[in-house]
Write a protein that holds these residues in place. Structure first.
Motif, PDB file in Angstrom:
ATOM      1  N   GLY A  79       0.838  -1.190   0.000  1.00 35.21           N
ATOM      2  CA  GLY A  79       0.000   0.000   0.000  1.00 35.21           C
ATOM      3  C   GLY A  79       0.867   1.232   0.000  1.00 35.21           C
ATOM      4  N   HIS A  80       0.666   2.099  -0.958  1.00 34.64           N
ATOM      5  CA  HIS A  80       1.552   3.242  -1.093  1.00 34.64           C
ATOM      6  C   HIS A  80       0.739   4.518  -1.243  1.00 34.64           C
ATOM      7  CE1 HIS A  80       4.861   0.418  -1.517  1.00 34.64           C
ATOM      8  NE2 HIS A  80       4.104  -0.250  -2.347  1.00 34.64           N
ATOM      9  N   GLY A  81       1.378   5.609  -0.946  1.00 33.41           N
ATOM     10  CA  GLY A  81       0.682   6.870  -0.986  1.00 33.41           C
ATOM     11  C   GLY A  81       0.362   7.350  -2.394  1.00 33.41           C
ATOM     12  N   VAL A  82      -0.762   8.022  -2.510  1.00 33.58           N
ATOM     13  CA  VAL A  82      -1.161   8.668  -3.762  1.00 33.58           C
ATOM     14  C   VAL A  82      -1.299  10.151  -3.455  1.00 33.58           C
ATOM     15  CG1 VAL A  82      -2.890   8.810  -5.586  1.00 33.58           C
ATOM     16  CG2 VAL A  82      -2.437   6.607  -4.468  1.00 33.58           C
ATOM     17  N   GLU A  83      -0.554  10.960  -4.165  1.00 31.28           N
ATOM     18  CA  GLU A  83      -0.588  12.401  -3.901  1.00 31.28           C
ATOM     19  C   GLU A  83      -1.929  12.998  -4.317  1.00 31.28           C
ATOM     20  OE1 GLU A  83       0.807  14.757  -2.516  1.00 31.28           O
ATOM     21  OE2 GLU A  83       2.896  14.272  -2.104  1.00 31.28           O
ATOM     22  N   LEU A  84      -2.397  13.953  -3.524  1.00 30.72           N
ATOM     23  CA  LEU A  84      -3.651  14.646  -3.814  1.00 30.72           C
ATOM     24  C   LEU A  84      -3.598  15.312  -5.186  1.00 30.72           C
ATOM     25  CD1 LEU A  84      -6.423  15.727  -2.997  1.00 30.72           C
ATOM     26  CD2 LEU A  84      -5.246  17.584  -1.787  1.00 30.72           C
ATOM     27  N   LYS A  85      -2.448  15.887  -5.527  1.00 34.28           N
ATOM     28  CA  LYS A  85      -2.297  16.578  -6.808  1.00 34.28           C
ATOM     29  C   LYS A  85      -2.582  15.633  -7.974  1.00 34.28           C
ATOM     30  CE  LYS A  85       0.912  19.445  -9.501  1.00 34.28           C
ATOM     31  NZ  LYS A  85       0.633  18.758 -10.772  1.00 34.28           N
ATOM     32  N   GLU A  86      -2.142  14.396  -7.859  1.00 33.06           N
ATOM     33  CA  GLU A  86      -2.375  13.426  -8.928  1.00 33.06           C
ATOM     34  C   GLU A  86      -3.866  13.196  -9.152  1.00 33.06           C
ATOM     35  OE1 GLU A  86      -1.274   8.761 -10.040  1.00 33.06           O
ATOM     36  OE2 GLU A  86      -0.444   9.697  -8.230  1.00 33.06           O
ATOM     37  N   VAL A  87      -4.619  13.117  -8.072  1.00 32.60           N
ATOM     38  CA  VAL A  87      -6.065  12.909  -8.169  1.00 32.60           C
ATOM     39  C   VAL A  87      -6.743  14.146  -8.743  1.00 32.60           C
ATOM     40  CG1 VAL A  87      -8.175  12.440  -6.851  1.00 32.60           C
ATOM     41  CG2 VAL A  87      -6.037  11.269  -6.253  1.00 32.60           C
ATOM     42  N   ILE A  88      -6.372  15.307  -8.255  1.00 33.41           N
ATOM     43  CA  ILE A  88      -6.977  16.548  -8.737  1.00 33.41           C
ATOM     44  C   ILE A  88      -6.693  16.753 -10.222  1.00 33.41           C
ATOM     45  CG2 ILE A  88      -6.977  19.054  -8.520  1.00 33.41           C
ATOM     46  CD1 ILE A  88      -8.372  17.557  -6.241  1.00 33.41           C
TER      47      ILE A  88
END
Length: 316
Positions: A189-198
């Motif tokens: 499980g790894h982090g997903v940056e908010l910027k990538e989603v936006i």
């Protein structure tokens, strides 16, 4: 990145005689008894246990100067020094893994913290372990055993003079737990940056393939982050000020993530919807959009009975 689990083939070096001679020379030159330090048998047994643990548990990419210093300290009977080096290695590794999740996720967990980099540099060992647990980097067992190791390190540390003595078996157990729970037992499980989603949400002509790829990435993350993004999608969808394509993309991503909605998260979404209803001023139609959100996901039955009366779907 997933920790490389290929183990190093450690071979116990023949250091007993040389270590013993060094200890004798040093204690003699200082005029102190040899028995101030562990016996040769204790040192030998401690080294055997350490090398067995390292060979069995330590990932290859975790071998560094702190691990080397730990083994050298143990080879001359400095067992308290060995646990300090190993503990510093665990903290260094956990801090690095936490930082890899990105500032947006860490801010969500730490809430009011603004300067995340400074916070992570200054955070106490106890809080860092708890944060690593919240981010699903370590397991519940890992948190418990590492907190125990932290207490042992604090009580027996060479930095805090005391009467507590660490013998070879305690040292082996300490190092074994550090390797197993702090260095080798990183959960997936790894982090997903908010910027990538936006960035995905704000693309007017984003493809279904891209949305599905992002959904899979979020699914492979951890529960806390999944909840974080799903709540953001809800807020985006009901916000009347966002462009229609952002709302469309939010719902498309939401539908791809519906399988990870837990009963607890569903309850949180209903609470968020009720807060919108309680505000009462629906001139911007946020209440209707919130109802639409639940309708799109087939979750209208989750709403309160009194509210269903006002929804055409439930009117006879």
């Amino acid at each position: 990145m997933k920790a490389e689990m290929k183990k190093v083939s450690f071979e116990k070096p023949i250091v007993s005689e040389s270590s013993e001679q060094l200890i004798v020379n040093m204690t003699s030159s200082l005029g102190i008894p040899r028995n101030f330090l562990p016996t040769g048998d204790q040192i030998d047994w401690g080294l055997r246990g350490i090398y067995r643990t390292l060979s069995k548990t330590l990932p290859k990419n975790e071998v560094d100067d702190l691990v080397v210093k730990m083994t050298i300290a143990s080879s001359v009977g400095l067992f308290d020094g060995a646990i300090v080096y190993m503990w510093n290695k665990v903290i260094k590794t956990l801090r690095s893994r936490v930082k890899a999740f990105g500032s947006s996720m860490i801010k969500n967990v730490l809430q009011n913290e603004k300067n995340i980099d400074k916070t992570l540099d200054d955070i106490t060992d106890a809080k860092l372990i708890d944060l690593a647990y919240q981010l699903n980097i370590i397991s519940e067992d890992g948190r418990m055993f590492l907190q125990q190791c932290r207490e042992i390190r604090n009580e027996a540390s060479i930095a805090h003079p005391n009467n507590m003595k660490i013998d070879e078996e305690e040292m082996i157990n300490f190092i074994s737990r550090c390797c197993k729970y702090g260095l080798a037992n990183a959960k997936s499980g790894h982090g997903v940056e908010l910027k990538e989603v936006i960035d995905v949400l704000e693309k007017e002509n984003i493809s279904n393939k891209s949305i599905q790829a992002l959904a899979e990435k979020i699914k492979s993350s951890f529960e806390l982050q999944q909840e974080f993004f799903i709540k953001i999608l809800y807020k985006k969808y009901i916000n009347p000020r966002v462009n229609s394509y952002i709302r469309r993309n939010s719902m498309a991503l939401m539908k791809n993530l519906q399988s990870v909605i837990t009963s607890s998260l569903e309850s949180d979404l209903i609470t968020m919807h009720r807060e919108v209803v309680v505000k009462g001023d629906d001139s911007n139609h946020s209440q209707k959009m919130s109802q639409k959100f639940f309708e799109e996901l087939g979750m209208l039955n989750s709403l309160d009975d009194y509210e269903k009366i006002s929804i055409p779907k439930f009117q006879e």
